[in-house]
Scaffold this active site. Structure first.
Site, PDB file in Angstrom:
ATOM      1  N   ASN A   1      -7.901  -3.169  -4.922  1.00  0.00           N
ATOM      2  CA  ASN A   1      -7.853  -2.931  -3.476  1.00  0.00           C
ATOM      3  C   ASN A   1      -6.693  -2.046  -3.053  1.00  0.00           C
ATOM      4  OD1 ASN A   1      -6.864  -5.676  -4.411  1.00  0.00           O
ATOM      5  ND2 ASN A   1      -5.645  -5.393  -2.576  1.00  0.00           N
TER       6      ASN A   1
ATOM      7  N   CYS B   1     -10.401  -2.293   2.538  1.00  0.00           N
ATOM      8  CA  CYS B   1     -10.525  -2.241   1.070  1.00  0.00           C
ATOM      9  C   CYS B   1     -11.867  -2.784   0.564  1.00  0.00           C
ATOM     10  CB  CYS B   1      -9.374  -3.001   0.425  1.00  0.00           C
ATOM     11  SG  CYS B   1      -8.842  -4.463   1.325  1.00  0.00           S
TER      12      CYS B   1
ATOM     13  N   SER C   1      14.208  -1.643   7.345  1.00  0.00           N
ATOM     14  CA  SER C   1      14.365  -0.948   6.065  1.00  0.00           C
ATOM     15  C   SER C   1      15.110   0.374   6.188  1.00  0.00           C
ATOM     16  CB  SER C   1      12.985  -0.658   5.456  1.00  0.00           C
ATOM     17  OG  SER C   1      12.270  -1.829   5.304  1.00  0.00           O
TER      18      SER C   1
ATOM     19  N   HIS D   1     -10.219  -6.801  -5.756  1.00  0.00           N
ATOM     20  CA  HIS D   1     -11.244  -7.585  -5.066  1.00  0.00           C
ATOM     21  C   HIS D   1     -12.545  -7.545  -5.871  1.00  0.00           C
ATOM     22  CE1 HIS D   1      -8.499  -7.729  -1.846  1.00  0.00           C
ATOM     23  NE2 HIS D   1      -9.060  -6.932  -0.971  1.00  0.00           N
TER      24      HIS D   1
ATOM     25  N   GLY E   1      -4.304  -8.009  -1.255  1.00  0.00           N
ATOM     26  CA  GLY E   1      -4.972  -7.512  -0.050  1.00  0.00           C
ATOM     27  C   GLY E   1      -4.310  -8.006   1.223  1.00  0.00           C
TER      28      GLY E   1
ATOM     29  N   VAL F   1       0.842  -1.204   0.000  1.00  0.00           N
ATOM     30  CA  VAL F   1       0.000   0.000   0.000  1.00  0.00           C
ATOM     31  C   VAL F   1       0.880   1.258   0.000  1.00  0.00           C
ATOM     32  CG1 VAL F   1      -1.711   1.320   1.300  1.00  0.00           C
ATOM     33  CG2 VAL F   1      -1.916  -1.163   1.157  1.00  0.00           C
TER      34      VAL F   1
ATOM     35  N   ARG G   1     -10.633   2.389  13.299  1.00  0.00           N
ATOM     36  CA  ARG G   1     -11.817   2.579  12.438  1.00  0.00           C
ATOM     37  C   ARG G   1     -13.130   2.645  13.194  1.00  0.00           C
ATOM     38  NH1 ARG G   1      -9.923  -2.033   8.336  1.00  0.00           N
ATOM     39  NH2 ARG G   1      -8.371  -0.855   7.147  1.00  0.00           N
TER      40      ARG G   1
HETATM   41  N1  LIG Z   1      -3.087  -4.552   0.906  1.00  0.00           N
HETATM   42  C1  LIG Z   1      -4.268  -3.969   0.862  1.00  0.00           C
HETATM   43  O1  LIG Z   1      -5.042  -4.098  -0.118  1.00  0.00           O
HETATM   44  C2  LIG Z   1      -4.725  -3.103   1.996  1.00  0.00           C
HETATM   45  C3  LIG Z   1      -5.901  -2.386   1.833  1.00  0.00           C
HETATM   46  C4  LIG Z   1      -6.348  -1.575   2.854  1.00  0.00           C
HETATM   47  C5  LIG Z   1      -5.613  -1.499   4.024  1.00  0.00           C
HETATM   48  N2  LIG Z   1      -4.465  -2.193   4.156  1.00  0.00           N
HETATM   49  C6  LIG Z   1      -3.714  -2.049   5.405  1.00  0.00           C
HETATM   50  O2  LIG Z   1      -2.499  -1.349   5.125  1.00  0.00           O
HETATM   51  C7  LIG Z   1      -1.465  -1.803   6.000  1.00  0.00           C
HETATM   52  C8  LIG Z   1      -0.264  -2.256   5.182  1.00  0.00           C
HETATM   53  O3  LIG Z   1      -0.651  -3.263   4.280  1.00  0.00           O
HETATM   54  P1  LIG Z   1       0.277  -3.757   3.094  1.00  0.00           P
HETATM   55  O4  LIG Z   1      -0.601  -4.618   2.271  1.00  0.00           O
HETATM   56  O5  LIG Z   1       0.994  -2.620   2.445  1.00  0.00           O
HETATM   57  O6  LIG Z   1       1.347  -4.664   3.894  1.00  0.00           O
HETATM   58  P2  LIG Z   1       2.878  -5.005   3.532  1.00  0.00           P
HETATM   59  O7  LIG Z   1       3.067  -5.053   2.073  1.00  0.00           O
HETATM   60  O8  LIG Z   1       3.202  -6.207   4.342  1.00  0.00           O
HETATM   61  O9  LIG Z   1       3.713  -3.755   4.110  1.00  0.00           O
HETATM   62  C9  LIG Z   1       3.812  -3.484   5.478  1.00  0.00           C
HETATM   63  C10 LIG Z   1       4.571  -2.196   5.698  1.00  0.00           C
HETATM   64  O10 LIG Z   1       4.557  -1.887   7.098  1.00  0.00           O
HETATM   65  C11 LIG Z   1       5.911  -1.657   7.510  1.00  0.00           C
HETATM   66  N3  LIG Z   1       6.097  -2.050   8.906  1.00  0.00           N
HETATM   67  C12 LIG Z   1       5.942  -3.275   9.441  1.00  0.00           C
HETATM   68  N4  LIG Z   1       6.233  -3.247  10.771  1.00  0.00           N
HETATM   69  C13 LIG Z   1       6.573  -1.957  11.059  1.00  0.00           C
HETATM   70  C14 LIG Z   1       6.986  -1.283  12.244  1.00  0.00           C
HETATM   71  N5  LIG Z   1       7.098  -1.928  13.409  1.00  0.00           N
HETATM   72  N6  LIG Z   1       7.259   0.034  12.162  1.00  0.00           N
HETATM   73  C15 LIG Z   1       7.166   0.694  10.993  1.00  0.00           C
HETATM   74  N7  LIG Z   1       6.784   0.117   9.829  1.00  0.00           N
HETATM   75  C16 LIG Z   1       6.486  -1.202   9.871  1.00  0.00           C
HETATM   76  C17 LIG Z   1       6.743  -2.518   6.582  1.00  0.00           C
HETATM   77  O11 LIG Z   1       8.063  -2.073   6.599  1.00  0.00           O
HETATM   78  P3  LIG Z   1       9.297  -3.101   6.276  1.00  0.00           P
HETATM   79  O12 LIG Z   1       9.362  -3.223   4.784  1.00  0.00           O
HETATM   80  O13 LIG Z   1      10.479  -2.368   6.841  1.00  0.00           O
HETATM   81  O14 LIG Z   1       9.003  -4.375   6.959  1.00  0.00           O
HETATM   82  C18 LIG Z   1       6.023  -2.243   5.249  1.00  0.00           C
HETATM   83  O15 LIG Z   1       6.396  -0.974   4.762  1.00  0.00           O
HETATM   84  C19 LIG Z   1      -2.105  -2.890   6.863  1.00  0.00           C
HETATM   85  O16 LIG Z   1      -2.555  -2.291   8.064  1.00  0.00           O
HETATM   86  C20 LIG Z   1      -3.270  -3.353   6.037  1.00  0.00           C
HETATM   87  O17 LIG Z   1      -4.307  -3.901   6.823  1.00  0.00           O
HETATM   88  C21 LIG Z   1      -3.997  -3.003   3.165  1.00  0.00           C
END
Ligand SMILES: NC(=O)c1ccc[n+]([C@@H]2O[C@H](COP(=O)([O-])OP(=O)(O)OC[C@H]3O[C@@H](n4cnc5c(N)ncnc54)[C@H](OP(=O)(O)O)[C@@H]3O)[C@@H](O)[C@H]2O)c1
Length: 330
Positions: free
Chosen positions: A307, A126, A38, A234, A157, A12, A97
């Site tokens: 999404n 999403c 990172s 989705h 997602g 995201v 939320r």
């Molecule tokens: N994917 C979707 O379609 C979607 C839609 C709506 C909402 N969301 C929400 O958006 C959020 C991220 O989702 P994503 O799909 O992008 O997940 P993701 O690809 O797994 O990315 C997670 C991100 O969070 C960072 N992170 C993890 N632990 C952290 C910490 N302790 N401190 C700071 N940063 C940290 C990670 O950094 P590193 O790379 O350094 O690990 C990475 O940048 C979640 O809350 C999810 O529920 C996702």
């Protein structure tokens, strides 16, 4: 103006950076934050290298707006610290939320709940965003009694880990499993974890968030969330019962007039929304629009959206644009 993207290295977060660039959101400083793992990595934005910073460094940089997408735990630990400094936090996680005093916003539907004073704003889930965008104008005109939704959700997602599992299974490579079962050539009727009542956390979000955004706790909603081996977005089969009678022409007119919705509905020509074609688009696509003849005032819709775009990044950036255009910041 300073904008921070928290979770910048994630699925995201990367999309948020792309959407900020595409929509030419004007900022003087862009702060990219992620986990300690990172910190120091370089990310390219507009052909310029940006270092990824830690959460402490991002807080010290005092952003005006922070787009959070780093999971609920990071949001719980950090969002209020940013907000206390006067930063508007637009949070993509599930952490805030359902808090009564925290606006849960889909800008086309309920931007009126955003206030200058409340610095924490929640971005819905999403699958909720794409459904409420279609439900909102219909609820307004015919009042929804009940919704039955079944989702067919993309692996994106689930973030990087979900996508990596499908990538690896397709290529026959070893991978750390994120889902409890193989996802390639499979469908998994589980999104999130199971509650004691037999529903999953993702199903519960669809119920609670839809009611909050539409401002109507009386709407009856039941959801089944299913993960499918798809990347682009989705899909949702949505069955709706209204209190008022309607004609299909009125439904099509209301959906056509709703900003953010694109109708793709010519079934005899095999035209209907599909995730393969929704990928990387901002619209919520609606098709298979037809009456449900098994109940009074029943309607069936098929709703598809990327999404990572409208379901996450684009919606969050739209909220940021609202804050900027209403001079809450900048
Ligand atoms: N994917 C979707 O379609 C979607 C839609 C709506 C909402 N969301 C929400 O958006 C959020 C991220 O989702 P994503 O799909 O992008 O997940 P993701 O690809 O797994 O990315 C997670 C991100 O969070 C960072 N992170 C993890 N632990 C952290 C910490 N302790 N401190 C700071 N940063 C940290 C990670 O950094 P590193 O790379 O350094 O690990 C990475 O940048 C979640 O809350 C999810 O529920 C996702």
């Amino acid at each position: 103006m300073k904008i921070a993207v928290v979770g910048a290295t994630g699925m995201v977060g990367r999309k948020m950076i792309a959407v900020l660039e595409e929509r030419k959101v004007a900022y003087e400083h862009l702060i990219l934050a992620a986990s300690e793992r990172s910190a120091g990595k370089l990310m390219s934005v507009g052909n310029l290298p940006y270092p990824v910073v830690t959460m402490d460094q991002a807080l010290l940089a005092q952003p005006d707006i922070a787009l959070f997408s780093a999971g609920a735990e990071t949001s719980r630990n950090w969002a209020r610290k940013f907000a206390r400094q006067g930063c508007y936090v637009i949070d993509n996680s599930s952490a805030w939320r359902l808090f009564k005093d925290i606006p849960l916003v889909v800008p086309e539907v309920n931007s009126h709940v955003i206030s200058r004073e409340q610095r924490l704003i929640a971005n819905p889930n999403c699958s909720t965003i794409q459904m409420v965008l279609a439900l909102a104008p219909l609820h307004h005109h015919f009042r929804i009694k009940r919704v039955v939704v079944s989702t067919y959700q993309s692996v994106t997602g689930s973030g990087m880990k979900g996508k990596n599992q499908l990538d690896a299974e397709i290529s026959n490579l070893p991978v750390e499993k994120f889902y409890p079962h193989p996802i390639d050539l499979n469908v998994i009727p589980q999104g999130g974890s199971f509650q004691d009542d037999g529903y999953t956390t993702e199903e519960q979000k669809l119920v609670d968030e839809t009611r909050k955004i539409l401002g109507d706790e009386s709407i009856q909603i039941t959801a089944t969330v299913v993960r499918v081996p798809v990347y682009g977005g989705h899909s949702e089969s949505v069955n709706i019962e209204f209190y008022q009678p309607f004609e299909i022409g009125e439904i099509i007119r209301l959906l056509t007039e709703m900003p953010g919705i694109v109708i793709q509905d010519d079934p005899k020509q095999s035209i209907y929304p599909m995730p393969l074609y929704a990928e990387n688009k901002d619209a919520v696509f609606v098709g298979r629009i037809r009456k449900d003849f098994s109940v009074p005032n029943g309607l069936n819709l098929w709703i598809v959206s990327d999404n990572l775009r409208k379901g996450a990044a684009t919606n969050a950036v739209q909220i940021a644009e609202f804050l900027i255009s209403h001079h809450f910041v900048g």
